[in-house]
Each structure stands twice: as structure tokens, then as C-alpha cells.
Enzyme design. Structure first.
Site, PDB file in Angstrom:
ATOM      1  N   HIS A  33      55.626  -5.298  86.823  1.00 49.35           N
ATOM      2  CA  HIS A  33      55.201  -4.637  88.062  1.00 49.35           C
ATOM      3  C   HIS A  33      56.240  -4.926  89.150  1.00 49.35           C
ATOM      4  O   HIS A  33      56.688  -6.074  89.290  1.00 49.35           O
ATOM      5  CB  HIS A  33      53.821  -5.172  88.481  1.00 49.35           C
ATOM      6  CG  HIS A  33      53.320  -4.526  89.728  1.00 49.35           C
ATOM      7  ND1 HIS A  33      52.830  -3.242  89.746  1.00 49.35           N
ATOM      8  CD2 HIS A  33      53.276  -4.968  91.006  1.00 49.35           C
ATOM      9  CE1 HIS A  33      52.488  -2.919  90.991  1.00 49.35           C
ATOM     10  NE2 HIS A  33      52.755  -3.955  91.768  1.00 49.35           N
ATOM     11  N   ALA A  67      66.539  -6.695  89.043  1.00 49.25           N
ATOM     12  CA  ALA A  67      65.886  -7.966  88.688  1.00 49.25           C
ATOM     13  C   ALA A  67      64.897  -7.762  87.537  1.00 49.25           C
ATOM     14  O   ALA A  67      64.764  -8.625  86.656  1.00 49.25           O
ATOM     15  CB  ALA A  67      65.184  -8.552  89.906  1.00 49.25           C
ATOM     16  N   ASN A  86      63.439  -0.099  81.771  1.00 47.16           N
ATOM     17  CA  ASN A  86      62.997  -1.432  81.323  1.00 47.16           C
ATOM     18  C   ASN A  86      62.929  -1.491  79.799  1.00 47.16           C
ATOM     19  O   ASN A  86      63.275  -2.516  79.195  1.00 47.16           O
ATOM     20  CB  ASN A  86      61.642  -1.784  81.941  1.00 47.16           C
ATOM     21  CG  ASN A  86      61.804  -2.346  83.338  1.00 47.16           C
ATOM     22  OD1 ASN A  86      62.308  -3.448  83.515  1.00 47.16           O
ATOM     23  ND2 ASN A  86      61.426  -1.563  84.342  1.00 47.16           N
ATOM     24  N   ASN A  95      52.987  -6.587  80.942  1.00 47.96           N
ATOM     25  CA  ASN A  95      53.373  -5.497  81.847  1.00 47.96           C
ATOM     26  C   ASN A  95      54.391  -6.008  82.851  1.00 47.96           C
ATOM     27  O   ASN A  95      54.403  -7.202  83.175  1.00 47.96           O
ATOM     28  CB  ASN A  95      52.123  -5.006  82.599  1.00 47.96           C
ATOM     29  CG  ASN A  95      52.435  -3.866  83.554  1.00 47.96           C
ATOM     30  OD1 ASN A  95      53.134  -2.907  83.194  1.00 47.96           O
ATOM     31  ND2 ASN A  95      51.937  -3.959  84.782  1.00 47.96           N
TER      32      ASN A  95
HETATM   33  C1  GRF Z   1      59.380  -0.018  86.987  1.00 52.56           C
HETATM   34  O1  GRF Z   1      59.661  -0.229  88.345  1.00 52.56           O
HETATM   35  C2  GRF Z   1      58.228  -0.881  86.556  1.00 52.56           C
HETATM   36  O2  GRF Z   1      58.164  -2.105  87.232  1.00 52.56           O
HETATM   37  C3  GRF Z   1      57.025  -0.050  86.900  1.00 52.56           C
HETATM   38  O3  GRF Z   1      57.420   1.269  86.632  1.00 52.56           O
HETATM   39  C4  GRF Z   1      58.831   1.380  86.730  1.00 52.56           C
HETATM   40  C5  GRF Z   1      59.307   1.930  85.420  1.00 52.56           C
HETATM   41  O4  GRF Z   1      60.694   2.174  85.416  1.00 52.56           O
HETATM   42  N1  GRF Z   1      55.866  -0.484  86.179  1.00 52.56           N
HETATM   43  P1  GRF Z   1      61.431   2.432  84.060  1.00 52.56           P
HETATM   44  O5  GRF Z   1      60.746   3.603  83.391  1.00 52.56           O
HETATM   45  O6  GRF Z   1      61.338   1.197  83.247  1.00 52.56           O
HETATM   46  O7  GRF Z   1      62.844   2.767  84.450  1.00 52.56           O
END
Ligand code: GRF
Length: 223
Positions: free
Chosen positions: A117, A181, A22, A115
């Protein structure tokens, strides 16, 4: 989204603990000249986080703050807050940051801390969301970007995306669909916040962009 020439971009810090996919989507989106935020810093509480290596390789300012070296949560959060303030950070984006934040940290960054989620909040707060969604038999799952409040996975919702849950899905299949997504909505939601288009009003976010009323997901599809 429009970024007026000369309008300063909001300085964002991204907090991670792991692979940072992300974070990567935010960094890549922020490269666009008209994106209203710049990634000024990436911080990880785990020095070995894969995402930290990637951020370093991009030439971004990075910081590893190993939480095990701090006396307690309050000391860690206090130091984190002062690091962010010294770097003149205006917004903080949690991206797989696997630590609960103290009340005083959340208060210090009120309405400046967001954040992502991997569920359609308020359903499936906490961990192991995809297996729990499968166990509950839901037909639709998704992801949520929200402002952070002291209670975990609670706070005014900025943006959500829904994906179908397929009968053959494993938790990993669903996680991958939701993650794709996530990579779309996090850059979009951060842009809404940074540009002032998503404003907190009580417990909710008032967003100005027009919503396309036809964007409805049916799962299974209508007959
Ligand atoms: C993601 O699924 C996010 O929604 C959650 O932790 C995961 C982190 O994945 N909070 P990344 O480190 O961004 O690949």
C-alpha cells in the site's frame, strides 16, 4: 538472505489489475538463485492489464479472470481460490489488485496473503493516498507491505519505507518517489515471509533480521 541448496522455493501467485510495476520487481528479484520464492503464476482480473502482457512475455504462467464475467464477488473469489490451490500456490502477493476480497477468501489465505500500500499505514488507508498526504501537510510518506485482513489496508505490517515529502511535490512527484521505494521493499518483504523470517504473532509481525538503528529519515533534514 540465504537459501539452502535444495530448499524448495515457496510458490507465489501475484495478483494484479494494471501496469504491474510491483509485480515486475517481484519477478525480477525472484530470478536470483537464492531468493526463497518463485513466481508460479500471475493473475489479473482485467484481461487488458499491461502487467499481464509483460508477464506473458517473460514466459510466466498467466491467467486473466475477468471479474465482470462472474455473478458476484463471492463466485469470483471462490474460483480464484480454487485456481490458486490447483496451482499449489503457497503465498499470494497483491500488487495493485484493485478489488476487495471476500472474508472467506481472506480466511482461506490467512497469513499467506500480502499486499503493498502506498502510504505509511495506518495513515492514509484507501485510494488517492498521495494527494491526501499532501493535503494533510505530512513531511514524510512512504509505503507498507502487510498481511491482508478483511478490513481494507489493515493487517500485520511486514516492512515499511519512508520518503520525504518535498514542498514542491505534486501528487505525481510523491507517487513516483514512493513507487521507487515500493519496488525495494516488496521483494524484501516477500523474501522475509517466504523464508519464514517474518512470522505473525497476534496483530504484529515478529521479524528476526537486525534493524540498523541509524536508518532514520528526517524531513526536513535536521539543522
Ligand atoms: C502501487 O502504488 C501499489 O502500492 C498500490 O497500487 C499501485 C500499483 O502499481 N496498491 P503497479 O501496478 O504495481 O505499478
Amino acid at each position: 538472505m540465504t537459501q539452502l541448496t535444495g530448499t524448495p522455493k515457496r510458490r507465489v501467485a501475484i495478483l494484479i489489475s494494471g501496469r504491474g510495476s510491483n509485480m515486475k520487481s517481484l519477478v525480477e528479484a525472484a530470478r536470483a538463485p537464492n531468493y526463497p520464492a518463485e513466481v508460479a503464476m500471475v493473475v489479473s482480473n482485467r484481461p487488458d492489464a499491461l502487467g499481464l502482457e509483460w508477464a506473458k512475455a517473460q514466459g510466466l504462467p498467466t491467467l486473466a479472470m475477468d471479474h465482470t464475467h462472474y455473478e458476484d464477488r463471492a463466485h469470483f473469489d471462490c474460483q480464484l481460490s480454487s485456481v490458486l490451490q490447483s496451482a499449489k500456490i503457497e503465498l499470494v502477493a497483491l500488487a495493485g489488485f484493485m478489488r476487495l476480497l471476500t472474508e472467506s477468501f481472506v480466511a482461506a489465505w490467512h497469513d499467506k496473503l500480502i499486499n503493498i500500500h502506498p502510504s505509511l499505514l495506518p495513515a492514509f488507508k484507501g485510494l488517492n493516498t498521495h494527494q491526501r498526504a499532501l493535503d494533510a501537510g505530512v513531511r514524510v510518506s512512504g509505503c507498507t507491505v502487510h498481511f491482508v485482513r478483511t478490513e481494507m489496508d489493515v493487517g500485520p505490517i511486514i516492512q515499511q519505507a519512508a520518503v520525504p515529502v518535498l514542498p514542491s511535490d505534486s501528487a505525481e512527484d510523491l507517487a513516483a518517489r514512493v513507487l521507487a521505494a515500493e519496488h525495494k521493499i516488496y521483494p524484501s518483504a516477500l523474501a522475509l515471509v517466504a523464508s519464514g523470517q517474518a512470522v505473525v504473532d497476534g496483530d504484529q509481525v515478529r521479524s528476526t533480521p537486525q534493524v540498523n538503528q541509524q536508518q532514520t529519515l528526517f524531513s526536513p533534514p535536521l539543522q
